[in-house]
Design a protein around this motif. Structure first.
Motif, PDB file in Angstrom:
ATOM      1  N   ILE A   8     -50.313  -8.990  22.436  1.00  0.00           N
ATOM      2  CA  ILE A   8     -50.827  -9.189  23.576  1.00  0.00           C
ATOM      3  C   ILE A   8     -51.289 -10.953  23.252  1.00  0.00           C
ATOM      4  O   ILE A   8     -51.642 -11.177  22.252  1.00  0.00           O
ATOM      5  CB  ILE A   8     -52.190  -8.590  24.214  1.00  0.00           C
ATOM      6  N   GLU A   9     -50.813 -11.650  24.664  1.00  0.00           N
ATOM      7  CA  GLU A   9     -51.501 -13.530  24.211  1.00  0.00           C
ATOM      8  C   GLU A   9     -52.142 -13.830  25.873  1.00  0.00           C
ATOM      9  O   GLU A   9     -51.552 -13.168  26.578  1.00  0.00           O
ATOM     10  CB  GLU A   9     -50.238 -14.214  23.524  1.00  0.00           C
ATOM     11  N   ARG A  10     -53.340 -14.618  24.956  1.00  0.00           N
ATOM     12  CA  ARG A  10     -53.760 -15.325  26.299  1.00  0.00           C
ATOM     13  C   ARG A  10     -53.493 -16.975  25.757  1.00  0.00           C
ATOM     14  O   ARG A  10     -53.898 -17.531  24.363  1.00  0.00           O
ATOM     15  CB  ARG A  10     -55.059 -15.643  26.622  1.00  0.00           C
ATOM     16  N   ARG A  11     -53.367 -17.718  26.400  1.00  0.00           N
ATOM     17  CA  ARG A  11     -53.455 -19.175  26.657  1.00  0.00           C
ATOM     18  C   ARG A  11     -54.035 -19.617  25.968  1.00  0.00           C
ATOM     19  O   ARG A  11     -53.726 -20.545  25.107  1.00  0.00           O
ATOM     20  CB  ARG A  11     -52.391 -19.905  27.482  1.00  0.00           C
ATOM     21  N   GLU A  12     -55.202 -19.445  26.949  1.00  0.00           N
ATOM     22  CA  GLU A  12     -56.210 -20.713  25.429  1.00  0.00           C
ATOM     23  C   GLU A  12     -57.257 -19.714  24.736  1.00  0.00           C
ATOM     24  O   GLU A  12     -57.878 -19.912  24.024  1.00  0.00           O
ATOM     25  CB  GLU A  12     -57.841 -20.291  26.689  1.00  0.00           C
ATOM     26  N   CYS A  22     -45.023 -12.319  18.812  1.00  0.00           N
ATOM     27  CA  CYS A  22     -46.304 -12.868  19.027  1.00  0.00           C
ATOM     28  C   CYS A  22     -45.825 -14.585  18.691  1.00  0.00           C
ATOM     29  O   CYS A  22     -44.948 -14.539  17.357  1.00  0.00           O
ATOM     30  CB  CYS A  22     -46.982 -12.152  18.079  1.00  0.00           C
ATOM     31  N   THR A  23     -46.293 -15.653  19.481  1.00  0.00           N
ATOM     32  CA  THR A  23     -46.350 -17.033  19.039  1.00  0.00           C
ATOM     33  C   THR A  23     -47.282 -17.708  18.140  1.00  0.00           C
ATOM     34  O   THR A  23     -46.841 -18.450  18.043  1.00  0.00           O
ATOM     35  CB  THR A  23     -45.726 -17.714  20.409  1.00  0.00           C
ATOM     36  N   LYS A  24     -48.175 -17.013  18.480  1.00  0.00           N
ATOM     37  CA  LYS A  24     -49.256 -16.829  17.164  1.00  0.00           C
ATOM     38  C   LYS A  24     -50.003 -16.656  16.464  1.00  0.00           C
ATOM     39  O   LYS A  24     -49.077 -15.417  16.481  1.00  0.00           O
ATOM     40  CB  LYS A  24     -50.534 -17.295  18.914  1.00  0.00           C
ATOM     41  N   PRO A  25     -51.065 -16.647  15.375  1.00  0.00           N
ATOM     42  CA  PRO A  25     -51.226 -15.767  14.791  1.00  0.00           C
ATOM     43  C   PRO A  25     -51.978 -14.742  14.630  1.00  0.00           C
ATOM     44  O   PRO A  25     -51.912 -15.172  16.092  1.00  0.00           O
ATOM     45  CB  PRO A  25     -52.305 -17.097  14.067  1.00  0.00           C
TER      46      PRO A  25
END
Length: 138
Positions: free
Chosen positions: A31-35, A125-128
Motif C-alpha cells: 500500500i502506497e499513497r503518492r503524498e 513497494c517503490t518507497k521505503p
C-alpha cells in the motif's frame, strides 16, 4: 472389476461437483499513497480457487443472465484499517482492505468485488517500507 471402476468414477464425479476448491488464501499487498513517505506491506486473505462451471453450447438461444458463470468470491469478510506512516497532515493516512473469513462459489457481486480479472500492474513497494504498526477493525 468394471462395476467397481464405474462406481468409483460416478462417486468421483459426484464429489467433484459438490466440492469446490474455493478457499481463503494468503495474499501480500503493498500500500502506497503518492503524498506519503512510506509503503506498507500487508498480509491478508483473499478468496481464490477453482469453482465447477459448465459452458453451455446453446449460448445464442439463452438470455445473458443465464450465461454467467460462478466465481470464487467472499462468503464472509471483515474490513481492517491500517495507518500509512509518513503522510502530511492534509492527507488521510488510513487504508481499509477486506480480509476473507470464508469463501463460496457464486455470482460475482460488484458491490464489494472487482469482477474483471486484470493483471496487477505493481504489487511491490517503490518507497521505503515501514513495519505494520497500527491496525484496527472498522
Amino acid at each position: 472389476m468394471t462395476a467397481v471402476f464405474l462406481m468409483s468414477m460416478l462417486f468421483g464425479l459426484a464429489c467433484g461437483q459438490a466440492m469446490s476448491f474455493c478457499i481463503p488464501t494468503e495474499y501480500t499487498m503493498h500500500i502506497e499513497r503518492r503524498e506519503c513517505a512510506y509503503c506498507l506491506t500487508i498480509n491478508t486473505t483473499i478468496c481464490a480457487g477453482y469453482c465447477m462451471t459448465r459452458d453451455i453450447n446453446g449460448k445464442l438461444f439463452l438470455p445473458k443472465y443465464a450465461l454467467s458463470q460462478d466465481v470464487c468470491t467472499y462468503r464472509d469478510f471483515i474490513y481492517r484499517t491500517v495507518e500509512i506512516p509518513g503522510c502530511p497532515l492534509h492527507v488521510a493516512p488510513y487504508f481499509s482492505y477486506p480480509v476473507a473469513l470464508s469463501c463460496k462459489c457464486g455470482k460475482c457481486n460488484t458491490d464489494y468485488s472487482d469482477c474483471i480479472h486484470e493483471a496487477i500492474k505493481t504489487n511491490y513497494c517503490t518507497k521505503p517500507q515501514k513495519s505494520y504498526l497500527v491496525g484496527f477493525s472498522v
